[in-house]
Design a protein around this motif. Structure first.
Motif, PDB file in Angstrom:
ATOM      1  N   LEU A   7       5.104   3.479   1.241  1.00 19.91           N
ATOM      2  CA  LEU A   7       4.081   3.817   2.233  1.00 19.91           C
ATOM      3  C   LEU A   7       3.375   5.097   1.814  1.00 19.91           C
ATOM      4  O   LEU A   7       4.022   6.051   1.374  1.00 19.91           O
ATOM      5  CB  LEU A   7       4.715   3.986   3.616  1.00 19.91           C
ATOM      6  N   PHE A   8       2.058   5.095   1.975  1.00 16.90           N
ATOM      7  CA  PHE A   8       1.263   6.252   1.590  1.00 16.90           C
ATOM      8  C   PHE A   8       0.360   6.685   2.739  1.00 16.90           C
ATOM      9  O   PHE A   8       0.027   5.898   3.629  1.00 16.90           O
ATOM     10  CB  PHE A   8       0.393   5.915   0.370  1.00 16.90           C
ATOM     11  N   ALA A   9      -0.048   7.941   2.650  1.00 18.38           N
ATOM     12  CA  ALA A   9      -1.090   8.504   3.521  1.00 18.38           C
ATOM     13  C   ALA A   9      -0.748   8.271   4.991  1.00 18.38           C
ATOM     14  O   ALA A   9       0.358   8.595   5.435  1.00 18.38           O
ATOM     15  CB  ALA A   9      -2.454   7.931   3.131  1.00 18.38           C
ATOM     16  N   ILE A  10      -1.681   7.706   5.741  1.00 21.89           N
ATOM     17  CA  ILE A  10      -1.484   7.606   7.192  1.00 21.89           C
ATOM     18  C   ILE A  10      -0.274   6.743   7.541  1.00 21.89           C
ATOM     19  O   ILE A  10       0.435   7.016   8.514  1.00 21.89           O
ATOM     20  CB  ILE A  10      -2.774   7.095   7.870  1.00 21.89           C
ATOM     21  N   ARG A  12       2.518   6.393   5.760  1.00 19.28           N
ATOM     22  CA  ARG A  12       3.712   7.199   5.481  1.00 19.28           C
ATOM     23  C   ARG A  12       3.974   8.164   6.643  1.00 19.28           C
ATOM     24  O   ARG A  12       5.110   8.317   7.100  1.00 19.28           O
ATOM     25  CB  ARG A  12       3.513   7.980   4.169  1.00 19.28           C
ATOM     26  N   GLU A  13       2.921   8.768   7.128  1.00 18.99           N
ATOM     27  CA  GLU A  13       3.096   9.708   8.247  1.00 18.99           C
ATOM     28  C   GLU A  13       3.537   8.989   9.513  1.00 18.99           C
ATOM     29  O   GLU A  13       4.389   9.478  10.251  1.00 18.99           O
ATOM     30  CB  GLU A  13       1.778  10.463   8.502  1.00 18.99           C
TER      31      GLU A  13
END
Lengths: 81, 143
Positions: A7-10, A12-13
């Motif tokens: 998961l990346f970016a939004i 991941r958050e």
């Protein structure tokens, strides 16, 4: 079988995790994996964003059938440059 | 040369890479961090990439440019991590026998990067932050 989700970016958050190993049934598709993940991490689906799907570093369609140990990435809108 | 890096970018490195005896032109593009966006006072940009795939996609778009225009060499390096105002986030260099091919291929590359390459930027602004391209900006404080 098991797949690795990055998961990346939004995303991941929202999930609070950058990498998740997920057990799924044989023949599961990318979109089915996404639905299972949003049950585990309801915040992932908290606001609609347009996603693309990548398996083993190539874009695929949502009905792409997964295989054991695939690396899956749900790609939120890209904004490089 | 198609690369994602957390180090400061160096224009000369890309120019050296695309330098070619058959080239009559080298065109470069530098994307820099601007201090304003949509009325917000931008403090910095935080870039994140899926590095293995981003480099693969950069290479793919370089190959696509090579099919469309008569170019000699292309280099693209994109930075990740925090990029301060005025600093470059991406540099593209293209060499070609003739300038028109170099200009067009360079323009194509930056437009494609914004469409297909898995790199994301979070804008950190006065009072909040937002992942560009999503509608889910989280304000630290309501004002």
């Amino acid at each position: 079988m098991k797949v690795k989700v990055k998961l990346f970016a939004i995303l991941r958050e929202r999930a609070g995790a950058g990498e998740i190993t997920k057990e799924i049934g044989e023949g599961s598709t990318v979109i089915e994996l996404w639905e299972a993940l949003t049950r585990d991490y309801p915040k992932l689906a908290s606001a609609k964003i347009h996603l693309l799907y990548a398996v083993n570093q190539s874009y695929v369609t949502p009905d792409h059938v997964l295989r054991d140990r695939d690396e899956v990435v749900f790609v939120p809108p890209v904004s490089g440059g | 040369m198609f690369r994602v890096t957390d180090k400061a970018l160096n224009l000369q490195e890309l120019v050296d890479y695309v330098t070619d005896p058959q080239a009559g032109a080298i065109v470069t593009f530098i994307g820099t961090t601007r201090n304003q966006n949509e009325g917000r006072q931008v403090l910095s940009l935080d870039y994140e990439a899926y590095p293995e795939m981003a480099e693969k996609e950069l290479k793919r778009l370089g190959q696509e440019a090579g099919k469309r225009w008569n170019i000699q060499r292309m280099a693209i390096v994109h930075r990740v991590g925090r990029v301060e105002i005025t600093e470059p986030s991406v540099i593209i260099a293209v060499s070609a026998a003739h300038r028109d091919d170099a200009f067009q291929a360079c323009r194509f590359a930056i437009e494609e990067i914004k469409k297909t390459v898995p790199i994301w930027k979070k804008e950190v602004f006065e009072g909040g932050e937002v992942w560009i391209g999503t509608q889910s900006g989280q304000r630290f404080h309501q004002r």
